[in-house]
Design an enzyme around this catalytic site. Structure first.
Site, mmCIF file in Angstrom:
data_model
loop_
_atom_site.group_PDB
_atom_site.id
_atom_site.type_symbol
_atom_site.label_atom_id
_atom_site.label_comp_id
_atom_site.label_asym_id
_atom_site.label_seq_id
_atom_site.Cartn_x
_atom_site.Cartn_y
_atom_site.Cartn_z
ATOM 1 N N ASP A 1 0.847 -1.189 0.000
ATOM 2 C CA ASP A 1 0.000 0.000 0.000
ATOM 3 C C ASP A 1 0.887 1.244 0.000
ATOM 4 O OD1 ASP A 1 -3.213 0.526 0.997
ATOM 5 O OD2 ASP A 1 -1.800 2.203 1.121
ATOM 6 N N ILE A 2 0.484 2.242 -0.769
ATOM 7 C CA ILE A 2 1.281 3.462 -0.898
ATOM 8 C C ILE A 2 1.250 4.304 0.385
ATOM 9 C CG2 ILE A 2 -0.472 5.068 -1.786
ATOM 10 C CD1 ILE A 2 1.572 5.779 -4.024
ATOM 11 N N ASN B 1 -12.986 -3.276 2.424
ATOM 12 C CA ASN B 1 -13.975 -2.209 2.594
ATOM 13 C C ASN B 1 -14.963 -2.220 1.437
ATOM 14 O OD1 ASN B 1 -12.667 -1.186 4.933
ATOM 15 N ND2 ASN B 1 -11.180 -0.122 3.634
ATOM 16 N N VAL C 1 -10.901 2.923 -3.767
ATOM 17 C CA VAL C 1 -10.550 2.370 -5.081
ATOM 18 C C VAL C 1 -11.563 1.274 -5.394
ATOM 19 C CG1 VAL C 1 -8.790 1.234 -6.473
ATOM 20 C CG2 VAL C 1 -8.099 2.882 -4.719
ATOM 21 N N HIS D 1 -10.249 -5.309 -3.112
ATOM 22 C CA HIS D 1 -8.892 -5.601 -2.626
ATOM 23 C C HIS D 1 -8.956 -5.969 -1.158
ATOM 24 C CE1 HIS D 1 -9.818 -1.292 -2.497
ATOM 25 N NE2 HIS D 1 -9.191 -1.249 -1.329
#
Ligand code: 5GP
Length: 121
Positions: free
Chosen positions: A30-31, A87, A96, A100
């Site tokens: 994750d960024i 989520n 997004v 995921h």
């Protein structure tokens, strides 16, 4: 469905720190990590939300969890513990719209996991 940035990561059109790939899925860092380990595990098939899952996706969703447990074992935090979260839509904080799994590990994780944004407002 419009293309998301995760589709672009799958196609290597934008960079990501990819830690695992197979025919069905991709996992990358994750960024904006929320724990010492924060990976995103995504299907290569573009599915916007959990609400869009179909009967035929049963095996694919199971596969994402198997990838999570494989990575936990290989990265050595399976016994210490970790959290897997998906989520769905705005109130859960989905940003997004390509499903995921968040795989979080490396520190004691609080529960409940998120502050109540409604109370903060
Ligand atoms: P969501 O809020 O939808 O459950 O999770 C989306 C996650 O994607 C967030 O944790 C966010 O930090 C991560 N993210 C957003 N943009 C990028 C990106 O360009 N690269 C990577 N690696 N992660 C991203």
């Amino acid at each position: 469905m419009s293309e998301t940035l995760f589709s672009k990561i799958i196609k290597r059109e934008i960079p990501a720190d990819i830690v695992y790939e197979d025919d069905l899925s991709l996992a990358f860092k994750d960024i904006n990590p929320q724990a010492p380990v924060h990976l995103l595990i995504i299907p290569k098939k573009a599915i916007a939300t959990i609400n869009d899952l179909e009967e035929g996706d049963r095996e694919l969703v199971g596969h994402l969890f198997l990838v999570a447990s494989k990575l936990a074992r290989e990265m050595g935090f399976d016994d210490d513990g970790y959290r897997v979260v998906m989520n769905c839509n705005e109130q859960a904080g989905q940003t997004v719209f390509h499903i995921h799994l968040h795989l979080l590990a490396g520190k004691p994780l609080g529960w409940p996991p998120y502050t109540d944004r409604a109370k903060q407002a």
